[in-house]
Scaffold this motif. Structure first.
Motif, PDB file in Angstrom:
ATOM      1  N   ALA B  19      23.713  47.216  13.486  1.00 39.97           N
ATOM      2  CA  ALA B  19      23.838  48.676  13.535  1.00 39.97           C
ATOM      3  C   ALA B  19      22.539  49.371  13.134  1.00 39.97           C
ATOM      4  CB  ALA B  19      25.004  49.134  12.659  1.00 39.97           C
ATOM      5  N   PRO B  20      21.948  49.023  11.968  1.00 32.91           N
ATOM      6  CA  PRO B  20      20.662  49.681  11.662  1.00 32.91           C
ATOM      7  C   PRO B  20      19.575  49.345  12.661  1.00 32.91           C
ATOM      8  CG  PRO B  20      21.328  48.181   9.890  1.00 32.91           C
ATOM      9  CD  PRO B  20      22.441  48.205  10.867  1.00 32.91           C
ATOM     10  N   ALA B  21      19.607  48.093  13.178  1.00 29.94           N
ATOM     11  CA  ALA B  21      18.588  47.722  14.173  1.00 29.94           C
ATOM     12  C   ALA B  21      18.710  48.610  15.402  1.00 29.94           C
ATOM     13  CB  ALA B  21      18.749  46.249  14.553  1.00 29.94           C
ATOM     14  N   CYS B  22      19.968  48.825  15.866  1.00 24.80           N
ATOM     15  CA  CYS B  22      20.182  49.676  17.046  1.00 24.80           C
ATOM     16  C   CYS B  22      19.711  51.097  16.767  1.00 24.80           C
ATOM     17  CB  CYS B  22      21.654  49.704  17.423  1.00 24.80           C
ATOM     18  SG  CYS B  22      22.201  48.266  18.335  1.00 24.80           S
ATOM     19  N   LEU B  23      20.055  51.600  15.573  1.00 24.50           N
ATOM     20  CA  LEU B  23      19.647  52.965  15.249  1.00 24.50           C
ATOM     21  C   LEU B  23      18.125  53.083  15.253  1.00 24.50           C
ATOM     22  CD1 LEU B  23      22.168  53.944  12.426  1.00 24.50           C
ATOM     23  CD2 LEU B  23      22.074  54.804  14.752  1.00 24.50           C
ATOM     24  N   GLY B  24      17.443  52.081  14.657  1.00 24.48           N
ATOM     25  CA  GLY B  24      15.990  52.137  14.586  1.00 24.48           C
ATOM     26  C   GLY B  24      15.351  52.039  15.958  1.00 24.48           C
ATOM     27  N   VAL B  25      15.754  51.028  16.739  1.00 26.12           N
ATOM     28  CA  VAL B  25      15.159  50.838  18.069  1.00 26.12           C
ATOM     29  C   VAL B  25      15.468  52.043  18.953  1.00 26.12           C
ATOM     30  CG1 VAL B  25      15.229  49.420  20.152  1.00 26.12           C
ATOM     31  CG2 VAL B  25      15.217  48.334  17.913  1.00 26.12           C
ATOM     32  N   GLY B  26      16.732  52.511  18.895  1.00 26.58           N
ATOM     33  CA  GLY B  26      17.110  53.662  19.703  1.00 26.58           C
ATOM     34  C   GLY B  26      16.292  54.883  19.347  1.00 26.58           C
ATOM     35  N   ALA B  27      16.114  55.123  18.038  1.00 28.36           N
ATOM     36  CA  ALA B  27      15.353  56.303  17.609  1.00 28.36           C
ATOM     37  C   ALA B  27      13.900  56.199  18.067  1.00 28.36           C
ATOM     38  CB  ALA B  27      15.433  56.455  16.100  1.00 28.36           C
ATOM     39  N   LEU B  28      13.305  54.997  17.951  1.00 27.57           N
ATOM     40  CA  LEU B  28      11.912  54.822  18.367  1.00 27.57           C
ATOM     41  C   LEU B  28      11.751  55.118  19.857  1.00 27.57           C
ATOM     42  CD1 LEU B  28      10.556  51.669  16.501  1.00 27.57           C
ATOM     43  CD2 LEU B  28       9.747  54.033  16.375  1.00 27.57           C
ATOM     44  N   LEU B  29      12.656  54.522  20.672  1.00 28.67           N
ATOM     45  CA  LEU B  29      12.567  54.736  22.114  1.00 28.67           C
ATOM     46  C   LEU B  29      12.794  56.208  22.461  1.00 28.67           C
ATOM     47  CD1 LEU B  29      14.426  51.615  23.514  1.00 28.67           C
ATOM     48  CD2 LEU B  29      11.989  52.094  23.595  1.00 28.67           C
ATOM     49  N   MET B  30      13.712  56.845  21.709  1.00 24.49           N
ATOM     50  CA  MET B  30      14.018  58.250  21.967  1.00 24.49           C
ATOM     51  C   MET B  30      12.785  59.110  21.702  1.00 24.49           C
ATOM     52  SD  MET B  30      17.377  60.137  20.513  1.00 24.49           S
ATOM     53  CE  MET B  30      18.437  58.741  20.458  1.00 24.49           C
ATOM     54  N   VAL B  31      12.129  58.829  20.565  1.00 25.03           N
ATOM     55  CA  VAL B  31      10.922  59.593  20.232  1.00 25.03           C
ATOM     56  C   VAL B  31       9.875  59.399  21.324  1.00 25.03           C
ATOM     57  CG1 VAL B  31       8.957  59.655  18.644  1.00 25.03           C
ATOM     58  CG2 VAL B  31      11.291  59.631  17.755  1.00 25.03           C
ATOM     59  N   TRP B  32       9.737  58.137  21.808  1.00 30.02           N
ATOM     60  CA  TRP B  32       8.742  57.885  22.847  1.00 30.02           C
ATOM     61  C   TRP B  32       9.072  58.682  24.104  1.00 30.02           C
ATOM     62  CZ3 TRP B  32       8.737  55.746  27.804  1.00 30.02           C
ATOM     63  CH2 TRP B  32       7.451  55.508  28.338  1.00 30.02           C
ATOM     64  N   SER B  33      10.345  58.665  24.522  1.00 26.59           N
ATOM     65  CA  SER B  33      10.677  59.331  25.789  1.00 26.59           C
ATOM     66  C   SER B  33      10.554  60.847  25.657  1.00 26.59           C
ATOM     67  CB  SER B  33      12.076  58.929  26.257  1.00 26.59           C
ATOM     68  OG  SER B  33      13.053  59.768  25.706  1.00 26.59           O
ATOM     69  N   VAL B  34      10.908  61.391  24.479  1.00 28.82           N
ATOM     70  CA  VAL B  34      10.772  62.838  24.294  1.00 28.82           C
ATOM     71  C   VAL B  34       9.292  63.226  24.252  1.00 28.82           C
ATOM     72  CG1 VAL B  34      11.150  64.703  22.646  1.00 28.82           C
ATOM     73  CG2 VAL B  34      13.011  63.180  23.220  1.00 28.82           C
ATOM     74  N   TRP B  35       8.496  62.389  23.587  1.00 33.93           N
ATOM     75  CA  TRP B  35       7.050  62.659  23.547  1.00 33.93           C
ATOM     76  C   TRP B  35       6.466  62.638  24.948  1.00 33.93           C
ATOM     77  CZ3 TRP B  35       3.238  58.633  24.364  1.00 33.93           C
ATOM     78  CH2 TRP B  35       1.928  59.099  24.207  1.00 33.93           C
ATOM     79  N   GLN B  36       6.844  61.623  25.717  1.00 32.58           N
ATOM     80  CA  GLN B  36       6.411  61.555  27.117  1.00 32.58           C
ATOM     81  C   GLN B  36       6.861  62.804  27.866  1.00 32.58           C
ATOM     82  OE1 GLN B  36       5.104  58.946  29.407  1.00 32.58           O
ATOM     83  NE2 GLN B  36       4.075  58.345  27.532  1.00 32.58           N
ATOM     84  N   GLY B  37       8.132  63.161  27.676  1.00 33.40           N
ATOM     85  CA  GLY B  37       8.711  64.269  28.428  1.00 33.40           C
ATOM     86  C   GLY B  37       8.086  65.599  28.070  1.00 33.40           C
ATOM     87  N   LEU B  38       7.809  65.805  26.783  1.00 37.03           N
ATOM     88  CA  LEU B  38       7.334  67.120  26.358  1.00 37.03           C
ATOM     89  C   LEU B  38       5.830  67.289  26.511  1.00 37.03           C
ATOM     90  CD1 LEU B  38       9.418  67.962  23.174  1.00 37.03           C
ATOM     91  CD2 LEU B  38       9.737  68.762  25.492  1.00 37.03           C
ATOM     92  N   TRP B  39       5.072  66.211  26.305  1.00 37.83           N
ATOM     93  CA  TRP B  39       3.621  66.383  26.278  1.00 37.83           C
ATOM     94  C   TRP B  39       2.868  65.640  27.375  1.00 37.83           C
ATOM     95  CZ3 TRP B  39       6.147  66.335  21.414  1.00 37.83           C
ATOM     96  CH2 TRP B  39       6.015  67.543  20.707  1.00 37.83           C
ATOM     97  N   VAL B  40       3.411  64.505  27.838  1.00 33.18           N
ATOM     98  CA  VAL B  40       2.600  63.658  28.700  1.00 33.18           C
ATOM     99  C   VAL B  40       2.819  63.940  30.185  1.00 33.18           C
ATOM    100  CG1 VAL B  40       2.063  61.282  29.341  1.00 33.18           C
ATOM    101  CG2 VAL B  40       2.452  61.876  26.946  1.00 33.18           C
ATOM    102  N   VAL B  41       4.087  64.010  30.620  1.00 35.54           N
ATOM    103  CA  VAL B  41       4.302  64.119  32.067  1.00 35.54           C
ATOM    104  C   VAL B  41       3.823  65.493  32.558  1.00 35.54           C
ATOM    105  CG1 VAL B  41       6.264  62.551  32.027  1.00 35.54           C
ATOM    106  CG2 VAL B  41       6.666  64.999  31.895  1.00 35.54           C
ATOM    107  N   PRO B  42       3.275  65.549  33.809  1.00 32.64           N
ATOM    108  CA  PRO B  42       2.844  66.840  34.340  1.00 32.64           C
ATOM    109  C   PRO B  42       4.048  67.730  34.618  1.00 32.64           C
ATOM    110  CG  PRO B  42       2.723  65.145  36.032  1.00 32.64           C
ATOM    111  CD  PRO B  42       3.074  64.448  34.760  1.00 32.64           C
ATOM    112  N   HIS B  43       3.872  69.043  34.465  1.00 36.94           N
ATOM    113  CA  HIS B  43       5.025  69.909  34.728  1.00 36.94           C
ATOM    114  C   HIS B  43       5.186  70.115  36.228  1.00 36.94           C
ATOM    115  CE1 HIS B  43       3.507  74.157  35.466  1.00 36.94           C
ATOM    116  NE2 HIS B  43       2.455  73.400  35.531  1.00 36.94           N
ATOM    117  N   ASP B  44       6.429  70.379  36.631  1.00 43.88           N
ATOM    118  CA  ASP B  44       6.794  70.304  38.035  1.00 43.88           C
ATOM    119  C   ASP B  44       7.274  71.680  38.479  1.00 43.88           C
ATOM    120  OD1 ASP B  44       7.827  69.858  40.473  1.00 43.88           O
ATOM    121  OD2 ASP B  44       9.263  68.324  39.887  1.00 43.88           O
TER     122      ASP B  44
END
Lengths: 220, 243
Positions: B19-44
């Motif tokens: 359970a903690p492993a899932c929470l940690g891995v999930g949170a890390l991936l979530m932060v990465w995808s939100v960071w990508q989504g908010l700052w990295v990908v070009p706006h459309d």
């Protein structure tokens, strides 16, 4: 002495309760008419506007009125112990549940259908369309009562379960409401009436089993 | 296979680290995808400029909302047929999470809809209506469980309702689709217009995966809390009967 079959007993008892005091036939009728009456006060009285939404108002009023007396349908049987006896009979409980729900629809659903033409005329709906629309209101009302019956059976052991029943049943009304409203707009012969009938048949094939499973839970 | 997962001791031993492993891995991936989504990908510009960045939360929450209702129905069925207590604990845990994800899907959808469609809410969008109905199914499920006197009754009633809801969900979806196809006045921009370029697709899929893993971790946490709660009940009962 031969005891009456639980099916017949359930049916007759439901018919009899309608004329006993308290929440009888008149309560849903009064609620139905009152809910429809309130609408012109809130949306305005222009005839053109009312006539375009009149059939839809009748659907909303029918859906809400079908839940008014649902709370007592199975709760009364649970309290006086009849439900426990029915659960031990050879007759399958789902048939008893279906008999109860259909009898309840006959006494408090069918009168609403008979009342749709006068209320519809008052709401400026084309009178010629209202008589064929009664078939749609009848079919849709039966589906409302079947899903309401499942919710009523689930909430049978809950004190003051009326609001719970509404919360459980209203999402299940969505397909019937959609096809019912389309069917009354299309008039007879449209495809939506067949879809409406299909949702009612679907409810008829599932609701009695779900209601009987819920009644067994209430008895235990 | 169900039998292997049904053992509470094995579940507690497994979930203790999973359970903690899932929470940690999930949170890390979530932060990465939100960071990508908010700052990295070009706006459309086709999807309304920067507001399409809401997609990286909105689309995963829509997936999770649907998946959690399926999970609710599946765990309800498993409990109803085999009476595995863990299945009921899972159903009980999934319900509030599913309602939260459904609400998040509706909220982010509204925020995205305001600048692109010009309105917070479109009654004739079939997907919004289906998700809204699902939200009410979750609320009804939780209200029914809360109204029951005993845990056993709550489990049974919940399982019956979840199964009745599950057979109705395809019908609701179908009828809402038919209904919305009749109101074609408002045109809705669709995601499936152009094929999504990988620069958007990768963060989106990773985001979906992140929310799934995180959801699994949260579910296991709530189930662990339920197991501890029941152990506590047993201890109290033992103490009362011994004294």
């Amino acid at each position: 002495m031969k005891t009456p079959s639980p099916l017949r007993a359930a049916f007759r008892q439901a018919l009899g309760e309608a004329w006993a005091g308290g929440a009888g036939v008149l309560l849903p009728i009064g609620f139905f008419a009152g809910a429809a009456m309130l609408v012109p006060f809130t949306v305005g009285s222009e005839a053109s506007q009312l006539s375009s939404i009149g059939t839809g108002i009748l659907w909303v009023a029918l859906a809400l009125a079908s839940l008014v007396s649902m709370e007592r349908v199975f709760q009364a049987d649970l309290e006086d112990g009849v439900l426990e006896l029915w659960a031990q009979e050879e007759t399958p409980l789902f048939l008893v549940a279906a008999a109860k729900i259909i009898a309840h629809w006959l006494v408090s659903g069918l009168p609403l259908v008979l009342l749709t033409p006068p209320i519809g005329i008052a709401l400026q709906v084309d009178p010629g369309a209202l008589v064929p629309a009664m078939l749609a209101y009848g079919l849709g009302g039966l589906a409302f009562f079947l899903w309401g019956g499942v919710a009523g059976a689930l909430a049978a052991s809950v004190a003051r379960g009326g609001l719970l029943i509404s919360l459980l049943a209203l999402p299940l009304f969505v397909p019937t409401a959609i096809f019912g409203a389309l069917a009354t707009l299309e008039g007879p012969g449209g495809p939506s009436l067949l879809f409406l009938a299909a949702t009612t048949l679907f409810a008829l094939s599932i609701a009695p089993f779900a209601a009987s499973a819920a009644l067994r839970l209430a008895v235990d | 296979m169900i039998r292997a997962f049904a053992n509470p001791h094995r579940f507690m031993a497994l979930s203790r680290w999973l359970a903690p492993a899932c929470l940690g891995v999930g949170a890390l991936l979530m932060v990465w995808s939100v960071w990508q989504g908010l700052w990295v990908v070009p706006h459309d510009d086709y999807q309304g400029g920067d507001i399409m960045r809401a997609m990286f939360v909105h689309v995963p929450s829509a997936w999770l909302a649907m998946a959690s209702y399926m999970g609710l129905a599946a765990t309800g069925l498993i409990w109803f047929v085999w009476r595995h207590e863990l299945a009921d604990m899972a159903a009980k845990s999934i319900a509030p999470l599913g309602a939260a994800y459904t609400a998040m899907c509706l909220a982010t959808g509204s925020i995205w809809g305001k600048p692109t469609w010009g309105t917070w809410w479109l009654w004739d969008d079939a997907r919004m209506m289906s998700v809204l109905v699902m939200f009410f199914l979750f609320l009804g499920y939780m209200a029914l469980r809360a109204a029951m006197e005993t845990r056993q009754k709550a489990a049974r009633a919940g399982a019956i309702l979840a199964m009745v809801g599950a057979v109705n969900v395809p019908l609701i979806k179908f009828s809402v689709d038919i209904w919305s196809s009749i109101h074609q006045d408002a045109s809705v921009l669709r995601l499936d217009g152009p094929a999504m370029p990988p620069v958007y697709l990768t963060p989106l899929l990773i985001g979906g995966l992140a929310h799934m893993i995180f959801f699994a971790g949260l579910t296991m946490m709530l189930m662990r809390a339920e197991v501890w709660g029941r152990r506590g009940d047993v201890l109290i009962a033992r103490k009362l009967s011994g004294a």
